[in-house]
Structures are given as C-alpha cells and as structure tokens.
Design a protein around this motif. Structure first.
Motif, mmCIF file in Angstrom:
data_model
loop_
_atom_site.group_PDB
_atom_site.id
_atom_site.type_symbol
_atom_site.label_atom_id
_atom_site.label_comp_id
_atom_site.label_asym_id
_atom_site.label_seq_id
_atom_site.Cartn_x
_atom_site.Cartn_y
_atom_site.Cartn_z
ATOM 1 N N ILE A 1 -21.300 -8.020 -13.676
ATOM 2 C CA ILE A 1 -20.001 -8.147 -13.014
ATOM 3 C C ILE A 1 -19.026 -7.102 -13.555
ATOM 4 C CG2 ILE A 1 -17.976 -9.620 -12.737
ATOM 5 C CD1 ILE A 1 -19.784 -12.002 -12.516
ATOM 6 N N LEU A 2 -19.092 -6.896 -14.872
ATOM 7 C CA LEU A 2 -18.232 -5.876 -15.488
ATOM 8 C C LEU A 2 -18.579 -4.479 -14.977
ATOM 9 C CD1 LEU A 2 -18.165 -7.153 -19.190
ATOM 10 C CD2 LEU A 2 -16.403 -7.441 -17.429
ATOM 11 N N GLN A 3 -19.872 -4.208 -14.863
ATOM 12 C CA GLN A 3 -20.305 -2.904 -14.373
ATOM 13 C C GLN A 3 -19.933 -2.709 -12.911
ATOM 14 O OE1 GLN A 3 -24.512 -2.655 -15.172
ATOM 15 N NE2 GLN A 3 -24.224 -2.319 -17.378
ATOM 16 N N MET A 4 -20.075 -3.782 -12.134
ATOM 17 C CA MET A 4 -19.710 -3.711 -10.714
ATOM 18 C C MET A 4 -18.216 -3.464 -10.563
ATOM 19 S SD MET A 4 -20.404 -6.502 -7.695
ATOM 20 C CE MET A 4 -22.175 -6.463 -8.067
ATOM 21 N N ASN A 5 -17.433 -4.103 -11.408
ATOM 22 C CA ASN A 5 -15.977 -3.907 -11.369
ATOM 23 C C ASN A 5 -15.615 -2.458 -11.674
ATOM 24 O OD1 ASN A 5 -13.037 -5.092 -11.588
ATOM 25 N ND2 ASN A 5 -13.333 -3.887 -13.452
ATOM 26 N N ASP A 6 -16.230 -1.896 -12.721
ATOM 27 C CA ASP A 6 -15.939 -0.511 -13.108
ATOM 28 C C ASP A 6 -16.361 0.459 -12.011
ATOM 29 O OD1 ASP A 6 -14.962 -1.426 -15.494
ATOM 30 O OD2 ASP A 6 -16.769 -0.965 -16.661
ATOM 31 N N LEU A 7 -17.516 0.211 -11.389
ATOM 32 C CA LEU A 7 -17.997 1.091 -10.326
ATOM 33 C C LEU A 7 -17.083 1.018 -9.116
ATOM 34 C CD1 LEU A 7 -20.130 2.985 -9.137
ATOM 35 C CD2 LEU A 7 -21.425 0.957 -8.420
ATOM 36 N N ARG A 8 -16.677 -0.189 -8.740
ATOM 37 C CA ARG A 8 -15.794 -0.370 -7.589
ATOM 38 C C ARG A 8 -14.466 0.347 -7.817
ATOM 39 N NH1 ARG A 8 -14.847 -5.347 -8.160
ATOM 40 N NH2 ARG A 8 -12.752 -5.039 -9.032
ATOM 41 N N GLU A 9 -13.901 0.174 -9.007
ATOM 42 C CA GLU A 9 -12.635 0.827 -9.329
ATOM 43 C C GLU A 9 -12.765 2.348 -9.307
ATOM 44 O OE1 GLU A 9 -9.247 -0.527 -10.712
ATOM 45 O OE2 GLU A 9 -10.041 -1.634 -9.003
ATOM 46 N N PHE A 10 -13.881 2.857 -9.797
ATOM 47 C CA PHE A 10 -14.103 4.304 -9.835
ATOM 48 C C PHE A 10 -14.210 4.881 -8.430
ATOM 49 C CE2 PHE A 10 -17.114 7.888 -9.813
ATOM 50 C CZ PHE A 10 -16.423 8.782 -10.625
ATOM 51 N N VAL A 11 -14.996 4.243 -7.578
ATOM 52 C CA VAL A 11 -15.184 4.731 -6.209
ATOM 53 C C VAL A 11 -13.867 4.706 -5.442
ATOM 54 C CG1 VAL A 11 -16.279 4.240 -3.985
ATOM 55 C CG2 VAL A 11 -17.619 4.097 -6.091
ATOM 56 N N ILE A 12 -13.118 3.626 -5.587
ATOM 57 C CA ILE A 12 -11.833 3.517 -4.893
ATOM 58 C C ILE A 12 -10.862 4.573 -5.403
ATOM 59 C CG2 ILE A 12 -9.792 2.068 -4.594
ATOM 60 C CD1 ILE A 12 -11.649 -0.345 -4.481
ATOM 61 N N ALA A 13 -10.844 4.797 -6.721
ATOM 62 C CA ALA A 13 -9.931 5.776 -7.310
ATOM 63 C C ALA A 13 -10.241 7.189 -6.808
ATOM 64 C CB ALA A 13 -10.017 5.730 -8.826
ATOM 65 N N ILE A 14 -11.527 7.551 -6.753
ATOM 66 C CA ILE A 14 -11.924 8.877 -6.285
ATOM 67 C C ILE A 14 -11.574 9.057 -4.804
ATOM 68 C CG2 ILE A 14 -13.891 10.378 -5.800
ATOM 69 C CD1 ILE A 14 -13.096 10.344 -8.714
ATOM 70 N N THR A 15 -11.884 8.041 -4.001
ATOM 71 C CA THR A 15 -11.582 8.103 -2.566
ATOM 72 C C THR A 15 -10.083 8.192 -2.329
ATOM 73 O OG1 THR A 15 -13.544 6.746 -2.112
ATOM 74 C CG2 THR A 15 -11.933 6.984 -0.333
ATOM 75 N N PHE A 16 -9.338 7.385 -3.066
ATOM 76 C CA PHE A 16 -7.881 7.369 -2.937
ATOM 77 C C PHE A 16 -7.290 8.732 -3.296
ATOM 78 C CE2 PHE A 16 -3.550 6.561 -4.314
ATOM 79 C CZ PHE A 16 -3.082 5.696 -3.347
ATOM 80 N N MET A 17 -7.805 9.345 -4.359
ATOM 81 C CA MET A 17 -7.319 10.650 -4.778
ATOM 82 C C MET A 17 -7.583 11.703 -3.706
ATOM 83 S SD MET A 17 -5.713 12.438 -6.962
ATOM 84 C CE MET A 17 -5.594 11.218 -8.281
ATOM 85 N N GLY A 18 -8.764 11.648 -3.086
ATOM 86 C CA GLY A 18 -9.088 12.596 -2.022
ATOM 87 C C GLY A 18 -8.146 12.467 -0.843
ATOM 88 N N VAL A 19 -7.866 11.224 -0.448
ATOM 89 C CA VAL A 19 -6.951 10.984 0.671
ATOM 90 C C VAL A 19 -5.543 11.455 0.316
ATOM 91 C CG1 VAL A 19 -5.836 9.194 2.077
ATOM 92 C CG2 VAL A 19 -8.281 9.041 1.577
ATOM 93 N N PHE A 20 -5.127 11.183 -0.925
ATOM 94 C CA PHE A 20 -3.785 11.575 -1.369
ATOM 95 C C PHE A 20 -3.614 13.087 -1.341
ATOM 96 C CE2 PHE A 20 -0.948 13.036 -4.749
ATOM 97 C CZ PHE A 20 0.236 12.412 -4.365
ATOM 98 N N ILE A 21 -4.604 13.819 -1.838
ATOM 99 C CA ILE A 21 -4.521 15.277 -1.870
ATOM 100 C C ILE A 21 -4.441 15.849 -0.446
ATOM 101 C CG2 ILE A 21 -5.782 17.400 -2.437
ATOM 102 C CD1 ILE A 21 -6.849 15.950 -4.913
ATOM 103 N N ALA A 22 -5.300 15.332 0.445
ATOM 104 C CA ALA A 22 -5.282 15.793 1.838
ATOM 105 C C ALA A 22 -3.939 15.504 2.491
ATOM 106 C CB ALA A 22 -6.411 15.127 2.621
ATOM 107 N N LEU A 23 -3.395 14.314 2.230
ATOM 108 C CA LEU A 23 -2.109 13.929 2.809
ATOM 109 C C LEU A 23 -0.982 14.793 2.248
ATOM 110 C CD1 LEU A 23 -0.297 12.121 4.488
ATOM 111 C CD2 LEU A 23 -0.347 10.430 2.636
ATOM 112 N N ALA A 24 -1.012 15.046 0.937
ATOM 113 C CA ALA A 24 0.031 15.858 0.307
ATOM 114 C C ALA A 24 0.051 17.262 0.888
ATOM 115 C CB ALA A 24 -0.193 15.912 -1.204
ATOM 116 N N ILE A 25 -1.132 17.852 1.081
ATOM 117 C CA ILE A 25 -1.218 19.202 1.644
ATOM 118 C C ILE A 25 -0.647 19.227 3.062
ATOM 119 C CG2 ILE A 25 -2.815 20.973 2.471
ATOM 120 C CD1 ILE A 25 -4.636 20.240 0.100
ATOM 121 N N CYS A 26 -1.041 18.266 3.877
ATOM 122 C CA CYS A 26 -0.571 18.222 5.268
ATOM 123 C C CYS A 26 0.925 17.919 5.341
ATOM 124 C CB CYS A 26 -1.356 17.191 6.068
ATOM 125 S SG CYS A 26 -3.070 17.666 6.385
ATOM 126 N N PHE A 27 1.408 17.039 4.475
ATOM 127 C CA PHE A 27 2.833 16.696 4.480
ATOM 128 C C PHE A 27 3.678 17.909 4.097
ATOM 129 C CE2 PHE A 27 6.729 15.208 2.408
ATOM 130 C CZ PHE A 27 7.263 14.419 3.408
#
Length: 250
Positions: free
Chosen positions: A57-83
């Motif tokens: 459960i701990l490993q699943m939590n860390d993996l989920r947080e990591f994937v979401i953080a990476i995806t979120f960062m990608g979306v943020f960078i793309a949005l910042a550039i376009c904005f």
C-alpha cells in the motif's frame, strides 16, 4: 487578418482554444491531485496512529503520487508556455488597436514574470493595460475601466504561487510522519487555491479575446497611413511625416 480588421491585428481564436483545453485539463489534474493527497493523508494518519500499513500500500501510494506529480508538471509547463504566448500576442494586438502605445511592450509583458520582485506587480500592470486598450468604444484607452476579473485573477495568482512554494519547501524538509502530514495538508490547500486561480485566468483569456475581436472590427483606429515620400507607415493622420519631415497632407 479577416476583412475589416485593424492592420497588425491577428486573431487568437486557435490559441485561445488550446489555452481553454489545457486549463480544463489542469483543473481536472488538480482535482485528481487533491484526491490522491487525501488518500496519502489517510495512510500517513494510520502510520502516525501506529497502524501496521502493508508495504504494498505504501509503495502504491508513492507510485501514484509520483505519476500524478509528473503528469501535473507536464500539463503545467504546456499551459504556462501557451498562456505566456497568449499574453505576448494579446499585448501585440492591443498595441494595434490604439493610437498611443502601451507602456509595456509585448516582450516585457512576458519578461516581467521572470524578474524577482517586479513579477509581483508588473505582469498585472501589463494585463491591466491590455484590458484597457482592448475595451471597445472608448476615446482614450487609458481611461477605460478595468474589470474586477483582472484584480481577482492576479490576487489568486499571487496566493497560488505563495502556497505552491510553501508546499514544495515543506515536502523537501519533511523527515518524519508528522511533517509529511503537515506537508500534505499544505499541498491540498495549495491545490484548492489553484482551481479558482485557473478559472479566473480562463475568464480573463476568453473575455479579453472577445473584446479584441469586437474592437478589431468595430474600431479600426490602427489603420496605417503611409508617407508619400519615404513610405513610412504610422497610425495617426499627420501633416508632416515624423521620420523624413515630408508633407503628408495637401
């Protein structure tokens, strides 16, 4: 440029659509991030209470947080550039819609976001000028009213940045469960502020776009005139060319 539009004006319909889609994805990812953080908070509270949480459960939590953080960062960078690209082009369009230039150039309307201290107020000033210059049916753009949307957007922009920086610093410093709980709670608060910040930014973009589209057709004040001698173009009707001094009107 569409027929009847001001010379130098370029419609941003496609860019606004891209910003709208990215902003919607950003809000969706923010909601997902909040949900994930709440799940992590539950796990951390169990650990603090002495509950034996399974390793998977701990490993699943860390993996989920990591994937979401990476995806979120990608979306943020793309949005910042376009904005920021939208800010540049909105400023350039605003310059074409009025006779007297804005005090902040298209380049600096973006550049001020990256200058410490000045980025606390200069970007707001740039957008405020863009809004005023884009307002239809005003004789002097400097006297045009500014919508509360601009002020609310900038207020939430500042709050979002402060909360995000606090969240990042706390997460890096967290060494035990109690500190991780605090860090996760701040992250949830930061994400919650990010939602109205994104919504206000989208309202700003779409309203300004609609205003510029309307003004570019209804008020062609930026139509260029040419000097018969040197060919220099300028927006105001004048008797003498400001470049070569030749007489323009007879």
């Amino acid at each position: 440029m569409q027929s009847g539009q001001v010379r130098g004006y370029e419609s941003m319909s496609s860019l606004v659509k891209v910003v709208t889609v990215l902003m919607a994805i950003y809000v969706l990812m923010t909601i997902v991030s909040i949900g994930s953080s709440l799940l992590q908070l539950s796990v951390l509270n169990q650990l603090k209470a002495g509950v034996d949480v399974p390793e998977e459960i701990l490993q699943m939590n860390d993996l989920r947080e990591f994937v979401i953080a990476i995806t979120f960062m990608g979306v943020f960078i793309a949005l910042a550039i376009c904005f920021l690209r939208w800010v540049y082009r909105a400023n350039r369009n605003a310059q074409a819609l009025v006779r007297s230039p804005l005090t902040i150039s298209p380049g600096w309307s973006v550049g001020w976001y990256f200058v410490p201290i000045m980025n606390l107020f200069k970007p707001y000033q740039a957008v405020k000028e863009i809004w005023q210059a884009s307002t239809p049916a005003v004789a002097d753009w400097r006297k045009a009213p500014v919508s509360p949307i601009v002020g609310f957007w900038w207020t939430f922009w500042i709050l979002d940045n402060i909360a995000s920086q606090a969240s990042v610093r706390l997460s890096f410093r967290a060494d035990d469960v109690s500190e991780l709980i605090t860090s996760t709670g701040v992250d949830i608060g930061s994400s919650a502020i990010g939602i109205p910040s994104a919504v206000l930014a989208l309202l700003l973009v779409r309203n300004l776009h609609n205003m510029q589209e309307q003004k570019s057709v209804e008020e062609p004040v930026g139509v260029a005139h040419s000097c018969p001698s040197c060919g220099e173009e300028f927006t105001e009707v004048t008797a003498v060319c400001p470049v070569c001094g030749a007489r323009c009107l007879t």
